[in-house]
Design an enzyme around this catalytic site. Structure first.
Site, mmCIF file in Angstrom:
data_model
loop_
_atom_site.group_PDB
_atom_site.id
_atom_site.type_symbol
_atom_site.label_atom_id
_atom_site.label_comp_id
_atom_site.label_asym_id
_atom_site.label_seq_id
_atom_site.Cartn_x
_atom_site.Cartn_y
_atom_site.Cartn_z
ATOM 1 N N GLY A 49 0.799 -1.230 0.000
ATOM 2 C CA GLY A 49 0.000 0.000 0.000
ATOM 3 C C GLY A 49 0.830 1.278 0.000
ATOM 4 O O GLY A 49 0.286 2.375 0.114
ATOM 5 N N ARG A 62 4.016 -15.143 -4.983
ATOM 6 C CA ARG A 62 4.482 -15.733 -3.708
ATOM 7 C C ARG A 62 3.287 -16.261 -2.947
ATOM 8 O O ARG A 62 2.141 -16.088 -3.370
ATOM 9 C CB ARG A 62 5.171 -14.644 -2.885
ATOM 10 C CG ARG A 62 4.263 -13.435 -2.683
ATOM 11 C CD ARG A 62 4.800 -12.459 -1.676
ATOM 12 N NE ARG A 62 4.064 -11.216 -1.660
ATOM 13 C CZ ARG A 62 2.901 -11.010 -1.059
ATOM 14 N NH1 ARG A 62 2.304 -11.996 -0.414
ATOM 15 N NH2 ARG A 62 2.301 -9.832 -1.091
ATOM 16 N N ARG A 78 -7.092 -10.883 10.736
ATOM 17 C CA ARG A 78 -5.683 -10.658 11.093
ATOM 18 C C ARG A 78 -5.639 -10.053 12.491
ATOM 19 O O ARG A 78 -6.330 -9.068 12.767
ATOM 20 C CB ARG A 78 -5.028 -9.690 10.109
ATOM 21 C CG ARG A 78 -4.986 -10.231 8.705
ATOM 22 C CD ARG A 78 -4.124 -9.335 7.815
ATOM 23 N NE ARG A 78 -4.174 -9.786 6.432
ATOM 24 C CZ ARG A 78 -3.245 -9.507 5.525
ATOM 25 N NH1 ARG A 78 -2.196 -8.772 5.865
ATOM 26 N NH2 ARG A 78 -3.359 -9.950 4.298
HETATM 27 P P1 ADP Z 1 0.120 -2.842 -3.020
HETATM 28 O O1 ADP Z 1 0.842 -3.701 -4.010
HETATM 29 O O2 ADP Z 1 0.942 -1.732 -2.471
HETATM 30 O O3 ADP Z 1 -0.609 -3.639 -1.961
HETATM 31 P P2 ADP Z 1 -2.195 -2.650 -4.706
HETATM 32 O O4 ADP Z 1 -2.025 -2.237 -6.117
HETATM 33 O O5 ADP Z 1 -2.371 -4.120 -4.420
HETATM 34 O O6 ADP Z 1 -0.990 -2.086 -3.845
HETATM 35 O O7 ADP Z 1 -3.413 -1.865 -4.071
HETATM 36 C C1 ADP Z 1 -3.724 -1.959 -2.690
HETATM 37 C C2 ADP Z 1 -5.176 -1.626 -2.475
HETATM 38 O O8 ADP Z 1 -5.452 -0.278 -2.901
HETATM 39 C C3 ADP Z 1 -6.124 -2.490 -3.286
HETATM 40 O O9 ADP Z 1 -6.433 -3.677 -2.629
HETATM 41 C C4 ADP Z 1 -7.331 -1.591 -3.430
HETATM 42 O O10 ADP Z 1 -8.157 -1.677 -2.297
HETATM 43 C C5 ADP Z 1 -6.734 -0.207 -3.493
HETATM 44 N N1 ADP Z 1 -6.602 0.205 -4.920
HETATM 45 C C6 ADP Z 1 -5.556 -0.022 -5.750
HETATM 46 N N2 ADP Z 1 -5.782 0.467 -6.983
HETATM 47 C C7 ADP Z 1 -7.021 1.013 -6.955
HETATM 48 C C8 ADP Z 1 -7.836 1.679 -7.933
HETATM 49 N N3 ADP Z 1 -7.415 1.877 -9.171
HETATM 50 N N4 ADP Z 1 -9.053 2.104 -7.533
HETATM 51 C C9 ADP Z 1 -9.496 1.913 -6.257
HETATM 52 N N5 ADP Z 1 -8.775 1.307 -5.300
HETATM 53 C C10 ADP Z 1 -7.551 0.851 -5.631
#
Ligand code: ADP
Length: 462
Positions: A183, A309, A355
């Site tokens: 995040g 992973r 969690r």
């Molecule tokens: P990281 O790899 O840092 O965990 P992610 O790309 O998996 O980041 O995104 C983490 C969270 O952020 C997602 O689970 C979602 O809830 C939110 N998110 C990411 N991209 C979007 C988007 N385009 N629109 C709305 N929420 C998003």
């Protein structure tokens, strides 16, 4: 021999197979415990690693051997590739399991492990490099017919490039780090006047966290569901799908509660995600466990990223399928085979995970672990153990399995009531309130659910 495990030990004699005798667990905490447990059942010896802060930790107690790899800061211990590889070589290991976080998605580490003649429990460094870059992963996924979250085609390298991407998308947008994780490095932009400033901030944060300032832009979806597919692939083109998980309950983009199946997915959405996912993993000759994350809005499931992973929330998929994902990872990567059949794996019932995070670290003075039907507790805690301040705050995962969602909710409520952890401050009271919340109970929520109820959840709790 108490193990119900079938033929892994013979697997080492199969043509092309490399049976593992001793495995280094290159991680700590609950995931290290999780890996050691499966290895024990498979007849594989384990070597735990520990920083000086983890000298008396549960993985150290459970493993066959343990090696100190440095002082508490992760950069000097759990992130220090050379120390980990030295530990593996000096103890006669033939494989390394990277666990979750730390170096688990680091292609350079995977390459170093491979170059030393050791088996890396994960996909090849080449596949990790491709999928670890979110821009390249999006391009690759689109090639295999997955619909990706609407966004910029490449990096947003300048304010002009960002403006051009936004012209096609419209506000709000989200700026993300290509190498991002956890995040970090994300910025939501709602108005044009903030674009340049937030772009600079996101790039600086990306540079600081991931040693790469490359960012890209996606349409920011309002309250989509976070849905992800759990896959296993044997490296020879065979791919199994262990259903989806819903991880929409998030605080600051970090998951708090996960469940399988998702309460908001139709069979046709499930199939459309699965089709592209299988093609992608088959074509890449992916090896081991992997997760493809999607954002679901209406009937659309948009590809977001691949986590190459094991994932923290893998137990919910284990409970609905009966598959030991860690065992399968090891078989896929060491022997190029898995016991799970290709295609959709049959699932039964409903699983849910909370969690349990240590909000304030310290020494656990009392621990009462829930049990009974359908309850699993994955943790590194024991009465008297210390939760050090240097690492991720997650201390335990409470997982339940019921016949349907209502049954799983009843079990989770009952199990959370039984769970007692004293000496450290945890998020158990908050998790209880979420589980009891009427919107969570309805199953009808997206990823901004927690934000909208956080006032109610936090009320009266310090
Ligand atoms: P990281 O790899 O840092 O965990 P992610 O790309 O998996 O980041 O995104 C983490 C969270 O952020 C997602 O689970 C979602 O809830 C939110 N998110 C990411 N991209 C979007 C988007 N385009 N629109 C709305 N929420 C998003």
């Amino acid at each position: 021999m108490s193990s119900g495990f079938r033929d892994t030990r013979r697997g080492g004699n199969k043509p092309g197979g490399r049976g593992i005798r001793r495995l280094l667990v290159a991680n700590r905490g609950e995931i290290a415990v999780r890996i050691i447990r499966t290895c024990r059942e498979m007849g594989i010896e384990t070597v735990a690693v520990y920083s000086t802060a983890d000298r008396n930790s549960l993985p150290v107690r459970l493993a066959d051997r343990a090696v100190c790899i440095g002082p508490p800061p992760p950069a000097l211990s759990y992130l220090k590739s050379s120390n980990l590889v030295m530990a593996a070589l000096s103890t006669g290991c033939d494989a390394v399991h990277p666990g979750v976080g730390f170096l688990s998605e680091n292609a350079e580490f995977a390459r170093l492990v491979r170059d030393q003649g050791l088996i890396f429990i994960g996909p090849s460094p080449e596949v990790m490099e491709l999928l670890g870059d979110k821009i390249r992963a999006r391009e690759t996924a689109a090639r295999f017919g997955l619909s990706v979250t609407p966004g910029s085609t490449g990096a947003a390298g300048s304010v002009e490039a960002a403006e051009e991407a936004v012209r096609a998308l419209g506000y709000p947008v989200i700026i993300k780090a290509a190498a991002g994780g956890g995040g970090k490095g994300m910025r939501i932009v709602k108005k044009a006047e903030n674009l340049a400033e937030y772009l600079a901030l996101a790039r600086a944060e990306a540079e600081a966290n991931f040693a790469s300032g490359t960012v890209f832009i996606e349409k920011y979806l309002e309250n989509p569901r976070h849905v992800e597919l759990q896959l296993l692939a044997d490296g020879n083109g065979r791919v199994a799908i262990l259903g989806e998980r819903d991880c929409s309950v998030q605080k600051n983009h970090q998951k708090l509660i996960e469940e399988s199946p998702s309460p908001g997915i139709t069979e046709s959405m499930r199939n459309s995600m699965a089709d592209g996912a299988v093609k992608l993993f088959r074509e890449l000759k992916y090896s081991g466990a992997g997760t493809i994350e999607f954002l679901a809005e209406g009937e659309n499931c948009y590809f977001m990223e691949v986590n190459a992973r094991l994932q923290v929330e893998h137990p919910v998929s284990e409970l609905v399928t009966g598959v030991d994902i860690v065992q399968e990872q090891i078989l896929c990567c060491a022997e190029g085979r898995m016991e799970t059949s290709e295609g959709q794996v049959p699932r039964s019932g409903w699983a849910m995970e909370c969690r349990i995070n240590a909000l304030v670290p310290g020494t656990v003075t009392r621990l009462e672990i829930p049990g009974g039907p359908g309850v699993r507790f994955d943790s590194f805690l024991y009465a008297g153990c210390t939760v050090p301040p240097h690492y991720d705050s997650m201390a335990a995962k409470l997982i339940v399995h019921g016949t349907d969602r209502q049954h799983a909710l009843l079990r989770m409520t009952r199990a959370l009531d039984e769970l007692v952890i004293e000496g450290i401050k945890t998020n158990i009271p908050r998790q209880k309130r979420i589980i009891e919340h009427k919107i969570f109970r309805s199953g009808n929520f997206g990823n901004s659910f927690y934000e909208t109820i956080s006032g109610e959840i936090e009320h009266g709790l310090d």
